[in-house]
Design a protein around this motif. Structure first.
Motif, PDB file in Angstrom:
ATOM      1  N   ALA A  90       0.832  -1.204   0.000  1.00 40.53           N
ATOM      2  CA  ALA A  90       0.000   0.000   0.000  1.00 40.53           C
ATOM      3  C   ALA A  90       0.865   1.253   0.000  1.00 40.53           C
ATOM      4  O   ALA A  90       0.593   2.215  -0.730  1.00 40.53           O
ATOM      5  N   ARG A  91       1.911   1.236   0.817  1.00 42.06           N
ATOM      6  CA  ARG A  91       2.816   2.383   0.899  1.00 42.06           C
ATOM      7  C   ARG A  91       3.507   2.642  -0.441  1.00 42.06           C
ATOM      8  O   ARG A  91       3.594   3.782  -0.913  1.00 42.06           O
ATOM      9  N   GLN A  92       3.999   1.579  -1.064  1.00 41.22           N
ATOM     10  CA  GLN A  92       4.715   1.728  -2.330  1.00 41.22           C
ATOM     11  C   GLN A  92       3.810   2.252  -3.432  1.00 41.22           C
ATOM     12  O   GLN A  92       4.205   3.134  -4.202  1.00 41.22           O
ATOM     13  N   LEU A  93       2.578   1.726  -3.514  1.00 43.81           N
ATOM     14  CA  LEU A  93       1.661   2.204  -4.548  1.00 43.81           C
ATOM     15  C   LEU A  93       1.246   3.644  -4.284  1.00 43.81           C
ATOM     16  O   LEU A  93       1.219   4.468  -5.210  1.00 43.81           O
ATOM     17  N   ALA A  94       0.949   3.968  -3.039  1.00 45.54           N
ATOM     18  CA  ALA A  94       0.571   5.347  -2.698  1.00 45.54           C
ATOM     19  C   ALA A  94       1.670   6.326  -3.083  1.00 45.54           C
ATOM     20  O   ALA A  94       1.395   7.427  -3.574  1.00 45.54           O
ATOM     21  N   ALA A  95       2.923   5.924  -2.886  1.00 43.06           N
ATOM     22  CA  ALA A  95       4.049   6.804  -3.191  1.00 43.06           C
ATOM     23  C   ALA A  95       4.144   7.103  -4.686  1.00 43.06           C
ATOM     24  O   ALA A  95       4.642   8.162  -5.082  1.00 43.06           O
ATOM     25  N   THR A  96       3.663   6.182  -5.523  1.00 44.28           N
ATOM     26  CA  THR A  96       3.719   6.420  -6.970  1.00 44.28           C
ATOM     27  C   THR A  96       2.555   7.291  -7.441  1.00 44.28           C
ATOM     28  O   THR A  96       2.580   7.781  -8.572  1.00 44.28           O
TER      29      THR A  96
ATOM     30  N   CYS B 201      -1.201  11.010  -0.982  1.00 36.23           N
ATOM     31  CA  CYS B 201      -2.033   9.810  -0.964  1.00 36.23           C
ATOM     32  C   CYS B 201      -1.775   9.014   0.310  1.00 36.23           C
ATOM     33  O   CYS B 201      -0.645   8.639   0.609  1.00 36.23           O
ATOM     34  N   GLN B 202      -2.826   8.752   1.064  1.00 41.83           N
ATOM     35  CA  GLN B 202      -2.701   7.994   2.305  1.00 41.83           C
ATOM     36  C   GLN B 202      -2.605   6.494   2.005  1.00 41.83           C
ATOM     37  O   GLN B 202      -2.898   6.050   0.896  1.00 41.83           O
ATOM     38  N   TYR B 203      -2.224   5.732   3.000  1.00 36.09           N
ATOM     39  CA  TYR B 203      -2.211   4.280   2.864  1.00 36.09           C
ATOM     40  C   TYR B 203      -2.512   3.649   4.216  1.00 36.09           C
ATOM     41  O   TYR B 203      -2.271   4.230   5.267  1.00 36.09           O
ATOM     42  N   THR B 204      -3.077   2.449   4.160  1.00 36.66           N
ATOM     43  CA  THR B 204      -3.441   1.755   5.395  1.00 36.66           C
ATOM     44  C   THR B 204      -3.538   0.262   5.119  1.00 36.66           C
ATOM     45  O   THR B 204      -3.669  -0.156   3.956  1.00 36.66           O
ATOM     46  N   ASP B 205      -3.485  -0.527   6.184  1.00 35.87           N
ATOM     47  CA  ASP B 205      -3.715  -1.964   6.055  1.00 35.87           C
ATOM     48  C   ASP B 205      -4.995  -2.374   6.782  1.00 35.87           C
ATOM     49  O   ASP B 205      -5.238  -3.557   7.007  1.00 35.87           O
ATOM     50  N   SER B 206      -5.845  -1.385   7.099  1.00 30.27           N
ATOM     51  CA  SER B 206      -7.061  -1.656   7.860  1.00 30.27           C
ATOM     52  C   SER B 206      -8.275  -1.013   7.203  1.00 30.27           C
ATOM     53  O   SER B 206      -8.286   0.203   6.958  1.00 30.27           O
ATOM     54  N   ILE B 207      -9.293  -1.818   6.907  1.00 34.00           N
ATOM     55  CA  ILE B 207     -10.522  -1.291   6.320  1.00 34.00           C
ATOM     56  C   ILE B 207     -11.209  -0.326   7.281  1.00 34.00           C
ATOM     57  O   ILE B 207     -11.881   0.621   6.872  1.00 34.00           O
ATOM     58  N   SER B 208     -11.017  -0.519   8.573  1.00 28.03           N
ATOM     59  CA  SER B 208     -11.633   0.365   9.566  1.00 28.03           C
ATOM     60  C   SER B 208     -11.040   1.765   9.512  1.00 28.03           C
ATOM     61  O   SER B 208     -11.620   2.705  10.065  1.00 28.03           O
ATOM     62  N   GLU B 209      -9.890   1.923   8.854  1.00 27.62           N
ATOM     63  CA  GLU B 209      -9.234   3.225   8.753  1.00 27.62           C
ATOM     64  C   GLU B 209      -9.374   3.852   7.367  1.00 27.62           C
ATOM     65  O   GLU B 209      -8.578   4.702   6.973  1.00 27.62           O
ATOM     66  N   LEU B 210     -10.405   3.443   6.634  1.00 26.76           N
ATOM     67  CA  LEU B 210     -10.613   4.004   5.304  1.00 26.76           C
ATOM     68  C   LEU B 210     -10.821   5.515   5.371  1.00 26.76           C
ATOM     69  O   LEU B 210     -11.514   6.020   6.253  1.00 26.76           O
ATOM     70  N   ALA B 211     -10.227   6.204   4.392  1.00 32.30           N
ATOM     71  CA  ALA B 211     -10.402   7.653   4.286  1.00 32.30           C
ATOM     72  C   ALA B 211     -11.760   7.962   3.658  1.00 32.30           C
ATOM     73  O   ALA B 211     -12.385   7.113   3.014  1.00 32.30           O
ATOM     74  N   GLN B 212     -12.216   9.188   3.849  1.00 27.15           N
ATOM     75  CA  GLN B 212     -13.462   9.633   3.230  1.00 27.15           C
ATOM     76  C   GLN B 212     -13.251   9.771   1.730  1.00 27.15           C
ATOM     77  O   GLN B 212     -12.299  10.413   1.281  1.00 27.15           O
ATOM     78  N   ALA B 213     -14.140   9.167   0.934  1.00 28.71           N
ATOM     79  CA  ALA B 213     -14.031   9.236  -0.520  1.00 28.71           C
ATOM     80  C   ALA B 213     -15.422   9.206  -1.133  1.00 28.71           C
ATOM     81  O   ALA B 213     -16.401   8.808  -0.488  1.00 28.71           O
ATOM     82  N   ASP B 214     -15.505   9.634  -2.391  1.00 19.14           N
ATOM     83  CA  ASP B 214     -16.777   9.578  -3.114  1.00 19.14           C
ATOM     84  C   ASP B 214     -17.029   8.182  -3.678  1.00 19.14           C
ATOM     85  O   ASP B 214     -18.175   7.784  -3.888  1.00 19.14           O
ATOM     86  N   ALA B 215     -15.938   7.456  -3.958  1.00 19.50           N
ATOM     87  CA  ALA B 215     -16.051   6.116  -4.524  1.00 19.50           C
ATOM     88  C   ALA B 215     -14.930   5.245  -3.995  1.00 19.50           C
ATOM     89  O   ALA B 215     -13.817   5.727  -3.740  1.00 19.50           O
ATOM     90  N   TYR B 216     -15.236   3.967  -3.844  1.00 25.04           N
ATOM     91  CA  TYR B 216     -14.258   2.987  -3.376  1.00 25.04           C
ATOM     92  C   TYR B 216     -14.189   1.858  -4.408  1.00 25.04           C
ATOM     93  O   TYR B 216     -15.227   1.309  -4.796  1.00 25.04           O
TER      94      TYR B 216
END
Length: 268
Positions: A48-54, A59-74
């Motif tokens: 997640a970190r590597q993809l976010a960096a590109t 761009c945030q990154y996480t390994d937990s669905i409970s920590e999802l950021a606010q978005a219009d679409a997932y």
């Protein structure tokens, strides 16, 4: 198109990607040219970190669905058997957003009772992180729970691809099966061919002109009409000779089965 539908499509600005594998990587990079990718979520935090960096430094990154950021679409791009588990863990505050998965074989019903606005966003291509491709040429098949939601998804798909089609779950499953035959199985046959050649120190590259011509030919005539070789000719003598020197039992069975299939197909 009504004003409400137009405003909904216009409201999709921020997208979160759940997954950091081959498909997720290509879609995230393509979508980032048109939308704000706010987060990459993956059970493998380093991925997640590597993809976010590109994507971009914000761009945030996480390994937990409970920590999802606010978005219009997932956009869920994970293994098929993990899609339902992801949806079950979605925080309540995100369940009214637009939710999509990218699977060719998972039914749209996987979303029912878990989120309210959803659909399928299936790109038909073989993806590898390290191999660049032109997403504009990749067909994307969409299915929305309503026509308005499918229109939203089509707008997203059209931003990255010139080939957007509707396909319900049954049709999409058929397309996926065909893709397994045309891509995954063919690539495995390449692997067998490579292994056969390597026993005699012959490089796989000697087959590349043949492979390129085989693909070029089926852009001109049907695969059935393009079929050549000993099985297409019904040359059982050559087939038997080949079978006698293939020492791997599984490879020999594959050769025999495919030869029989070709001969049967030619009789139809």
């Amino acid at each position: 198109m009504g004003e409400d539908s137009h405003s909904k499509m216009e409201s999709i600005r921020r997208i979160a990607i759940i997954g950091a594998g081959n498909v997720a990587t290509h879609l995230a990079r393509a979508l980032a040219k048109h939308y704000e990718i706010v987060q990459i979520a993956s059970r493998h935090l380093d991925n997640a970190r590597q993809l976010a960096a590109t994507i971009n430094p914000q761009c945030q990154y996480t390994d937990s669905i409970s920590e999802l950021a606010q978005a219009d679409a997932y956009l869920i791009s994970v293994n098929d058997d993990a899609i339902a588990k992801v949806l079950q863990e979605v925080p309540a505050e995100h369940r009214k957003a637009l939710w999509m998965h990218t699977s060719g074989s998972v039914d749209i019903s996987v979303f029912q009772g878990l989120v309210s606005r959803y659909g399928v966003f299936y790109p038909l291509q073989t993806f590898s992180k390290s191999v660049a491709l032109d997403m504009k040429e990749v067909p994307i098949f969409t299915e929305g729970v309503t026509s308005e939601i499918e229109a939203e998804m089509n707008a997203i798909a059209s931003a990255i691809s010139d080939h957007v089609y509707h396909a319900d779950s049954e049709i999409r499953r058929t397309i996926h099966i065909s893709a397994v035959y045309a891509c995954n199985f063919v690539n495995h046959l390449f692997s067998i061919a490579d292994r056969t050649l390597s026993r005699h120190n012959i490089p796989f590259e000697v087959l590349l002109p043949l492979i390129k011509e085989t693909v070029r030919k089926v852009t001109k005539v049907s695969p059935t009409d393009a079929q050549t070789g000993p099985a297409a000719r019904g040359d059982k003598g050559i087939i038997d000779k080949h079978l006698s020197v293939i020492d791997n039992e599984t490879d020999r069975a594959i050769y025999k089965l495919l030869s029989e299939s070709i001969m049967q197909n030619n009789k139809q």
